[in-house]
Design an enzyme around this catalytic site. Sequence first.
Site, mmCIF file in Angstrom:
data_model
loop_
_atom_site.group_PDB
_atom_site.id
_atom_site.type_symbol
_atom_site.label_atom_id
_atom_site.label_comp_id
_atom_site.label_asym_id
_atom_site.label_seq_id
_atom_site.Cartn_x
_atom_site.Cartn_y
_atom_site.Cartn_z
ATOM 1 C CE LYS A 280 -4.300 1.383 2.111
ATOM 2 N NZ LYS A 280 -5.668 0.950 2.593
ATOM 3 C CD GLU A 376 -19.871 -2.326 7.429
ATOM 4 O OE1 GLU A 376 -19.728 -3.468 6.850
ATOM 5 O OE2 GLU A 376 -18.767 -1.565 7.134
ATOM 6 N NE ARG A 404 -23.189 -3.103 2.349
ATOM 7 C CZ ARG A 404 -22.977 -3.748 1.144
ATOM 8 N NH1 ARG A 404 -22.318 -4.987 1.171
ATOM 9 N NH2 ARG A 404 -23.513 -3.470 -0.077
#
Length: 647
Positions: A280, A376, A404
């Site tokens: 990353k 979630e 969600r």
Amino acid sequence: MSLLQRIEQPSDIKSWSVPQLTELSQEIREELLRTISQLGGHLASSMGAVELCLALHYVFDAPEDQLVWDMGYQAFTHKLITGRRDVFHTLKQLDGLSGFNNKDESPYDLFTTGHGGTVLSTALGLAMARDQAKASRYVVSIIGDASLGEGMALEALNHIGHVKPNMMVILNDNRMSIAKPIGGLSKYLNRIIINPAYNKFRMELGDLLAKLPHGARWVRLAHKIEESIKGLLTPGQVFEELGFRYVGPIDGHNLKELITTLKSVKRFKGPILLHVSTTKGKGYKFAEQDPERFHKIEPFEPSTGRMKVPHRKINGSKGRLAAPETFTDAFSDELIRLGETNRKIIAITAAMPEGTGVSEFAKRFPDRCLDVGMAEQHGVGVAAGLARGGSRPVVAMYSTFLQRAFDQIMHEVCLQELPVILAIDRAGLVGEDGPTHHGVFDVAYLRVLPKINILSPKDPAELRAMLHWAVEQSVPVALRYSRGGIVCGEPLGRPAKIMSGKSETLRQGKDLTLIALGSMVYPALKAAEDLSREGIDAAVVNARFVKPLDEQMVKAAAQTGPIVTLEEGQLAGGFGSAVSEAIDALNLGPIPQLRIGLPDAFVTHGKRSELLRMCRLDPDSLVQRILRWHQSVKSSTDEFRLFTEPA
Ligand SMILES: Cc1ncc(C[n+]2csc(CCOP(=O)(O)OP(=O)(O)O)c2C)c(N)n1
């Protein structure tokens, strides 16, 4: 002319050599850094996926072959080489490019996305539709290691292994979520990356055998032997057991290896999981060193990596930077204060400790903060268990991602009448992230649930008071607050005590009443001031509660005359609807009511202030709208017109 300038469509790079593609990667990284350091936005993930994007476009023939990216903020290289280079400087600006995949922006984007973990399901659908149509294109989906832990992604893995279509899942594994990833899956992937030798051997052996006379037969034989000893050797065994052919891990920055591997696995039948290891922030040292900070960043100075406008810190450095307090700051600070005396409080985040403001709580009380990963639904489920077990869970999520977990809120929390606190950040328009991220549905979807209390503070100080109130309740409580702080005016100071189901009247008026929710309270006060100059004396009520709604207040407002409700959320089923329903249920009507909020449409991306203006929710537009409507109400004899805004 630079290499990047020469690309009109992705097929242009197909004849290029690996050194040319390497040079192109460098140019792309420079472009990403230049643009995002100026505008702010997601940086580190796209920096890490440059070679992967190029190799995919080099090997596959998009848009005929379908390359589908989870979310899309990591696929800016894909944007740059699919005809959007010249407008890349408009990224996330009003009328400019979206910061995610966007179906309206390019034929190379099949979906508009911003929620994680969805791509494997949609890709499976694409593969099945292709097979039904007897077409032969490739379907390739690209997902990050943290997003693979989303419930929907795991459900898809399970189903893909069952259906077994020809499709490729590229696991872009940079060993980071926004913050450090959590969970067994992430540990498992890490172990594979650390021990890649077997897979390399396996790929090389496959290639070697294929080159021998009767190669296909040798490959089949090797495959059979491999099957019988799989359990002993295969690092990606979990995926293999699920029905995938696992390949990897391979170096996601080595273009030659990427291209060779993609070309070779492209020939395989059935579902393939190609595990690609990336870094990353690759190529920009500050982002490589601190990928969390550079996941999504405000405008910064490329030479130093420092933000152009430094952030205000909340704890430990109070007063150093004088930026106004945001709702997230207030939540973060007050949660710690409450946590000091109430040891039952447990904070829950779904992979967003910084964004939701629970990271300070986590530092202070590490054993009382759970990061459940990008999960979630699970987060709300865990909260229900904790609450049943006697803890006081505070679930901190962005409004859009909490969507969600709707069923978990209904089934695990409300039906059980459990004292779970939902701290819903980014409720309202969020700005540059656009329609996938606006938190404009929560009032409508939560309001239908029995037993829940829904509150919205007008300012950060009131959020603190509401959090104190919420902790004392024995029922589910949702606190919803917007991005940033108040949008206009000066904070009113210490709020009056929070009382269950009670609003607060901030201004008396005899002509009409403005009943405002949360972020719309200060704009309503400003509008009332301006209306008074126009000869209209408007009362202003801070609703505080969506549920239970203050019916006494609605009655009083109905006696005054016309009512205007104001909310930064979807009108359909929203706060204004709650007031209309109350007027109806209390038999107060007909009372002229103007409902101000968001229309039945997805709002685009742009600065929050620009979007508020565009949706005519800024104070100036409010005054104009209320004035015109009030005049039409006064002059109208048609009852229907009492409720509609003049065109
Ligand atoms: C459903 C959902 N929850 C939370 C988020 C917020 N979010 C955006 S990116 C991200 C981390 C993704 O990590 P990973 O999939 O590994 O991709 P990377 O950025 O590392 O490439 C999170 C938590 C989201 N977009 N969608």
